[in-house]
Design a protein around this motif. Structure first.
Motif, mmCIF file in Angstrom:
data_model
loop_
_atom_site.group_PDB
_atom_site.id
_atom_site.type_symbol
_atom_site.label_atom_id
_atom_site.label_comp_id
_atom_site.label_asym_id
_atom_site.label_seq_id
_atom_site.Cartn_x
_atom_site.Cartn_y
_atom_site.Cartn_z
ATOM 1 N N ALA A 1 11.113 -3.554 -38.062
ATOM 2 C CA ALA A 1 11.514 -2.252 -38.624
ATOM 3 C C ALA A 1 10.378 -1.241 -38.524
ATOM 4 C CB ALA A 1 11.969 -2.403 -40.064
ATOM 5 N N ASP A 2 9.168 -1.669 -38.859
ATOM 6 C CA ASP A 2 8.016 -0.761 -38.749
ATOM 7 C C ASP A 2 7.818 -0.307 -37.307
ATOM 8 O OD1 ASP A 2 7.505 -0.983 -41.463
ATOM 9 O OD2 ASP A 2 6.017 -2.585 -41.199
ATOM 10 N N TYR A 3 8.007 -1.228 -36.373
ATOM 11 C CA TYR A 3 7.814 -0.922 -34.950
ATOM 12 C C TYR A 3 8.800 0.142 -34.467
ATOM 13 C CZ TYR A 3 7.401 -1.566 -29.910
ATOM 14 O OH TYR A 3 7.229 -1.354 -28.556
ATOM 15 N N VAL A 4 10.097 -0.062 -34.725
ATOM 16 C CA VAL A 4 11.080 0.902 -34.206
ATOM 17 C C VAL A 4 10.995 2.239 -34.927
ATOM 18 C CG1 VAL A 4 12.682 -0.822 -33.302
ATOM 19 C CG2 VAL A 4 13.011 0.056 -35.630
ATOM 20 N N LEU A 5 10.450 2.242 -36.142
ATOM 21 C CA LEU A 5 10.312 3.500 -36.883
ATOM 22 C C LEU A 5 8.943 4.151 -36.676
ATOM 23 C CD1 LEU A 5 12.180 2.565 -40.173
ATOM 24 C CD2 LEU A 5 12.993 4.011 -38.296
ATOM 25 N N SER A 6 8.179 3.635 -35.722
ATOM 26 C CA SER A 6 6.890 4.251 -35.391
ATOM 27 C C SER A 6 7.025 5.028 -34.087
ATOM 28 C CB SER A 6 5.795 3.185 -35.268
ATOM 29 O OG SER A 6 6.063 2.320 -34.187
ATOM 30 N N ASN A 7 6.074 5.920 -33.857
ATOM 31 C CA ASN A 7 6.089 6.756 -32.654
ATOM 32 C C ASN A 7 5.726 5.941 -31.417
ATOM 33 O OD1 ASN A 7 6.689 8.954 -34.246
ATOM 34 N ND2 ASN A 7 4.645 9.829 -34.161
ATOM 35 N N PHE A 8 6.137 6.457 -30.270
ATOM 36 C CA PHE A 8 5.706 5.878 -29.008
ATOM 37 C C PHE A 8 4.187 6.013 -28.902
ATOM 38 C CE2 PHE A 8 10.126 7.056 -28.183
ATOM 39 C CZ PHE A 8 10.596 5.916 -27.533
ATOM 40 N N THR A 9 3.564 5.164 -28.095
ATOM 41 C CA THR A 9 2.119 5.246 -27.891
ATOM 42 C C THR A 9 1.794 6.456 -27.013
ATOM 43 O OG1 THR A 9 2.115 3.930 -25.871
ATOM 44 C CG2 THR A 9 1.935 2.721 -27.973
ATOM 45 N N LYS A 10 0.527 6.837 -26.964
ATOM 46 C CA LYS A 10 0.103 7.959 -26.107
ATOM 47 C C LYS A 10 0.471 7.704 -24.658
ATOM 48 C CE LYS A 10 -3.740 9.855 -28.745
ATOM 49 N NZ LYS A 10 -5.174 10.147 -28.759
ATOM 50 N N ASP A 11 0.218 6.483 -24.169
ATOM 51 C CA ASP A 11 0.555 6.151 -22.783
ATOM 52 C C ASP A 11 2.061 6.258 -22.535
ATOM 53 O OD1 ASP A 11 -2.085 5.723 -22.124
ATOM 54 O OD2 ASP A 11 -1.968 3.531 -22.310
ATOM 55 N N GLN A 12 2.859 5.820 -23.488
ATOM 56 C CA GLN A 12 4.311 5.902 -23.335
ATOM 57 C C GLN A 12 4.792 7.342 -23.340
ATOM 58 O OE1 GLN A 12 5.423 3.361 -26.603
ATOM 59 N NE2 GLN A 12 5.484 1.531 -25.312
ATOM 60 N N PHE A 13 4.150 8.188 -24.143
ATOM 61 C CA PHE A 13 4.534 9.606 -24.187
ATOM 62 C C PHE A 13 4.357 10.289 -22.840
ATOM 63 C CE2 PHE A 13 4.332 9.999 -28.967
ATOM 64 C CZ PHE A 13 5.613 10.519 -29.097
ATOM 65 N N ILE A 14 3.415 9.799 -22.032
ATOM 66 C CA ILE A 14 3.130 10.435 -20.744
ATOM 67 C C ILE A 14 4.348 10.406 -19.829
ATOM 68 C CG2 ILE A 14 1.768 10.225 -18.614
ATOM 69 C CD1 ILE A 14 -0.585 9.301 -20.447
ATOM 70 N N ASP A 15 4.996 9.234 -19.707
ATOM 71 C CA ASP A 15 6.147 9.167 -18.801
ATOM 72 C C ASP A 15 7.502 9.146 -19.515
ATOM 73 O OD1 ASP A 15 6.075 6.557 -19.729
ATOM 74 O OD2 ASP A 15 6.219 5.649 -17.748
ATOM 75 N N LEU A 16 7.484 9.333 -20.837
ATOM 76 C CA LEU A 16 8.737 9.363 -21.592
ATOM 77 C C LEU A 16 9.714 10.426 -21.063
ATOM 78 C CD1 LEU A 16 10.313 8.070 -23.923
ATOM 79 C CD2 LEU A 16 9.247 9.738 -25.458
ATOM 80 N N PRO A 17 9.250 11.649 -20.721
ATOM 81 C CA PRO A 17 10.195 12.637 -20.190
ATOM 82 C C PRO A 17 10.911 12.181 -18.912
ATOM 83 C CG PRO A 17 8.180 13.718 -20.885
ATOM 84 C CD PRO A 17 7.921 12.233 -20.963
ATOM 85 N N LEU A 18 10.221 11.445 -18.045
ATOM 86 C CA LEU A 18 10.866 10.940 -16.825
ATOM 87 C C LEU A 18 11.916 9.883 -17.149
ATOM 88 C CD1 LEU A 18 7.793 10.614 -14.432
ATOM 89 C CD2 LEU A 18 9.603 12.336 -14.370
ATOM 90 N N LYS A 19 11.624 9.036 -18.115
ATOM 91 C CA LYS A 19 12.582 7.995 -18.523
ATOM 92 C C LYS A 19 13.813 8.638 -19.167
ATOM 93 C CE LYS A 19 9.627 4.696 -17.483
ATOM 94 N NZ LYS A 19 9.795 3.844 -16.321
#
Length: 186
Positions: free
Chosen positions: A143-161
């Motif tokens: 629950a803590d994991y899914v309710l936390s923000n994406f990591t900085k590295d994940q934020f980089i390519d999140l818009p493409l996904k």
């Protein structure tokens, strides 16, 4: 033809960029691309647009994740959309981060939002677009994991996904589930 696309998430700024809100984030991008604006209506923020002869309704339930089925059932009945024309966009812990997988039906796999949709709509025979968020958490910390923000590295390519997810949604509405799965599934 009418389609109902449901993005799962939780309302409120504290949840905005969390993994559990990937459904909301995806629908926000799709609405922006289509120059559509959400408005607050019964049980959901809703918008619609036309694409290649289809009317595509987008909803983001305002019932919180665990009660998503109430909004889905209401809008499915209100809009008279066949279950075969429903697609739920949701996070998935079983998929590596960024992997996208369309399925025409399936179990809720412990996802409380999908569990409630199954209960409120009479089964799991609706399509879902699973957005992998990975499973980098210790036992009992799901629950803590899914309710936390994406990591900085994940934020980089999140818009493409998210952009790929938007293409998959439009493909589902115009080419059908099977062709979309063949072309896009990771």
């Amino acid at each position: 033809m009418k389609y109902l696309i449901i993005g799962l998430g939780n309302i409120g700024p504290e949840y905005e960029l969390t993994r559990h809100n990937i459904g909301f984030l995806t629908l926000d991008k799709l609405a922006e691309d289509q120059h559509a604006t959400f408005e607050h209506l019964k049980l959901a923020n809703k918008t619609e647009f036309k694409h290649k002869g289809r009317t595509i309704h987008l909803i983001k339930p305002t019932t919180y994740m665990n009660l998503s089925g109430k909004a889905v059932n209401y809008w499915m009945q209100e809009l008279k959309v066949n279950k075969s024309n429903i697609l739920v966009v949701t996070d998935d812990l079983a998929l590596p981060y960024g992997n996208l997988r369309l399925r025409v039906k399936g179990s809720h796999a412990g996802h409380n939002g999908l569990r409630d949709i199954d209960a409120m709509t009479g089964g799991n025979d609706y399509a879902r677009l699973k957005f992998g968020v990975g499973n980098d958490f210790h036992p009992g910390q799901q629950a803590d994991y899914v309710l936390s923000n994406f990591t900085k590295d994940q934020f980089i390519d999140l818009p493409l996904k998210i952009e790929k997810a938007c293409h998959m949604i439009l493909s589902f509405c115009t080419q059908g589930a099977q062709r979309t799965m063949n072309e896009y599934n990771d």
